[in-house]
Design an enzyme around this catalytic site. Structure first.
Site, PDB file in Angstrom:
ATOM      1  N   LYS A 100       0.785   7.322   8.748  1.00  0.00           N
ATOM      2  CA  LYS A 100       0.464   8.506   9.562  1.00  0.00           C
ATOM      3  C   LYS A 100      -0.089   8.023  10.901  1.00  0.00           C
ATOM      4  O   LYS A 100      -1.322   7.937  11.068  1.00  0.00           O
ATOM      5  CB  LYS A 100      -0.602   9.355   8.858  1.00  0.00           C
ATOM      6  N   ARG A 107       1.329  11.964  -9.299  1.00  0.00           N
ATOM      7  CA  ARG A 107       1.812  10.598  -9.051  1.00  0.00           C
ATOM      8  C   ARG A 107       3.235  10.411  -9.573  1.00  0.00           C
ATOM      9  O   ARG A 107       3.984   9.586  -9.089  1.00  0.00           O
ATOM     10  CB  ARG A 107       0.915   9.567  -9.751  1.00  0.00           C
ATOM     11  N   ASP A 116      -3.545   5.899   6.573  1.00  0.00           N
ATOM     12  CA  ASP A 116      -4.007   7.132   7.213  1.00  0.00           C
ATOM     13  C   ASP A 116      -4.844   6.725   8.436  1.00  0.00           C
ATOM     14  O   ASP A 116      -4.299   6.496   9.510  1.00  0.00           O
ATOM     15  CB  ASP A 116      -4.800   7.929   6.169  1.00  0.00           C
ATOM     16  N   GLU A 165       0.850  -1.206   0.000  1.00  0.00           N
ATOM     17  CA  GLU A 165       0.000   0.000   0.000  1.00  0.00           C
ATOM     18  C   GLU A 165       0.879   1.248   0.000  1.00  0.00           C
ATOM     19  O   GLU A 165       2.022   1.213   0.470  1.00  0.00           O
ATOM     20  CB  GLU A 165      -0.883  -0.074   1.260  1.00  0.00           C
ATOM     21  N   ASP A 198      -1.471  10.654  -5.308  1.00  0.00           N
ATOM     22  CA  ASP A 198      -2.025  11.720  -6.132  1.00  0.00           C
ATOM     23  C   ASP A 198      -2.837  12.723  -5.331  1.00  0.00           C
ATOM     24  O   ASP A 198      -3.178  12.494  -4.172  1.00  0.00           O
ATOM     25  CB  ASP A 198      -2.970  11.127  -7.182  1.00  0.00           C
TER      26      ASP A 198
HETATM   27  P1  5GP Z   1      -7.183   5.169   5.219  1.00  0.00           P
HETATM   28  O1  5GP Z   1      -8.285   4.177   4.991  1.00  0.00           O
HETATM   29  O2  5GP Z   1      -5.975   4.574   5.877  1.00  0.00           O
HETATM   30  O3  5GP Z   1      -7.691   6.370   5.967  1.00  0.00           O
HETATM   31  O4  5GP Z   1      -6.826   5.766   3.809  1.00  0.00           O
HETATM   32  C1  5GP Z   1      -5.852   5.278   2.997  1.00  0.00           C
HETATM   33  C2  5GP Z   1      -5.976   5.909   1.631  1.00  0.00           C
HETATM   34  O5  5GP Z   1      -6.255   7.307   1.721  1.00  0.00           O
HETATM   35  C3  5GP Z   1      -4.660   5.815   0.891  1.00  0.00           C
HETATM   36  O6  5GP Z   1      -4.551   4.613   0.165  1.00  0.00           O
HETATM   37  C4  5GP Z   1      -4.726   7.041   0.006  1.00  0.00           C
HETATM   38  O7  5GP Z   1      -5.437   6.734  -1.166  1.00  0.00           O
HETATM   39  C5  5GP Z   1      -5.518   8.051   0.798  1.00  0.00           C
HETATM   40  N1  5GP Z   1      -4.650   8.981   1.535  1.00  0.00           N
HETATM   41  C6  5GP Z   1      -4.526   9.122   2.874  1.00  0.00           C
HETATM   42  N2  5GP Z   1      -3.636  10.082   3.190  1.00  0.00           N
HETATM   43  C7  5GP Z   1      -3.164  10.551   2.017  1.00  0.00           C
HETATM   44  C8  5GP Z   1      -2.184  11.569   1.681  1.00  0.00           C
HETATM   45  O8  5GP Z   1      -1.565  12.249   2.504  1.00  0.00           O
HETATM   46  N3  5GP Z   1      -1.969  11.757   0.358  1.00  0.00           N
HETATM   47  C9  5GP Z   1      -2.629  11.062  -0.612  1.00  0.00           C
HETATM   48  N4  5GP Z   1      -2.312  11.336  -1.873  1.00  0.00           N
HETATM   49  N5  5GP Z   1      -3.529  10.105  -0.333  1.00  0.00           N
HETATM   50  C10 5GP Z   1      -3.803   9.859   0.968  1.00  0.00           C
END
Ligand code: 5GP
Length: 178
Positions: free
Chosen positions: A130, A164, A102, A98, A158
């Site tokens: 993060k 990207r 986040d 991955e 992106d």
């Molecule tokens: P989660 O389910 O962990 O909150 O989200 C993961 C997805 O959110 C990642 O695969 C990505 O697509 C998007 N995402 C989360 N933070 C960022 C960021 O800082 N930059 C970008 N480009 N995408 C992010």
């Protein structure tokens, strides 16, 4: 593109070194186990293609594409599978590749989904994490870099399908996405 970047936080050289190190760790952990690396599209694509070149043992690859309902830049936890895996992962070691964790909700969903296919194991490899944004306790086996809560782009990541192809990870200027 470059003028939209507030700051470069991970350089091309740092990315290369880290990908090499992760590849060596995965090689040591899965030597002759023929793992299947499943890349989460589209953000994980560049990381995946660099990573597999640094893994010195036989492996297979596959791809998944998911979309998260809700706003573009934050995860709702409700995940829709747009492209499923094609390989049979039963009894196989699976490594999910991955771009970024986040909240962790997307990977938690994907990991549970893949576990239902009875693999031998499921590991998670993310380039970026993060930790302050996590909404659940997700076990991450391989982490490239821990970063703060800024929105980052580049090296596969992106904003609205742009950036990207930047060779580094940068923080996007707030006025671009807010
Ligand atoms: P989660 O389910 O962990 O909150 O989200 C993961 C997805 O959110 C990642 O695969 C990505 O697509 C998007 N995402 C989360 N933070 C960022 C960021 O800082 N930059 C970008 N480009 N995408 C992010």
């Amino acid at each position: 593109m470059k003028q939209d970047i507030e700051k470069i936080i991970i350089s091309e050289e740092e990315l290369n070194n880290k990908v090499k190190e992760l590849g060596q760790r995965i090689t040591a952990d899965f030597k002759e186990e023929n793992p299947i690396l499943i890349c989460i599209l589209r953000g994980g694509a560049i990381f995946m293609s660099d990573l597999i070149k640094q893994i010195d043992t036989p492996l297979e690859i596959d791809f998944m594409s998911v979309s998260s309902y809700g706003r573009n830049s934050s995860s709702s936890g409700i995940v829709k599978i747009r492209k499923d895996i094609d390989v049979d992962i039963q009894n196989r070691h699976v490594i999910i590749v991955e771009d970024i964790v986040d909240t962790g909700l997307t990977l938690d969903y994907i990991s549970d989904y893949l576990k239902n296919h009875n693999p031998r194991s499921v590991s998670i490899c993310t380039l970026l994490d993060k930790p302050e944004a996590h909404k659940l306790d997700l076990k991450i086996d391989y982490t490239g870099f821990k970063i703060g809560n800024d929105f980052v782009v580049g090296y596969g990541l992106d904003f609205a399908e742009k950036y990207r192809n930047l060779p580094y990870i940068g923080i996007l200027k707030k006025e671009i996405y807010s």
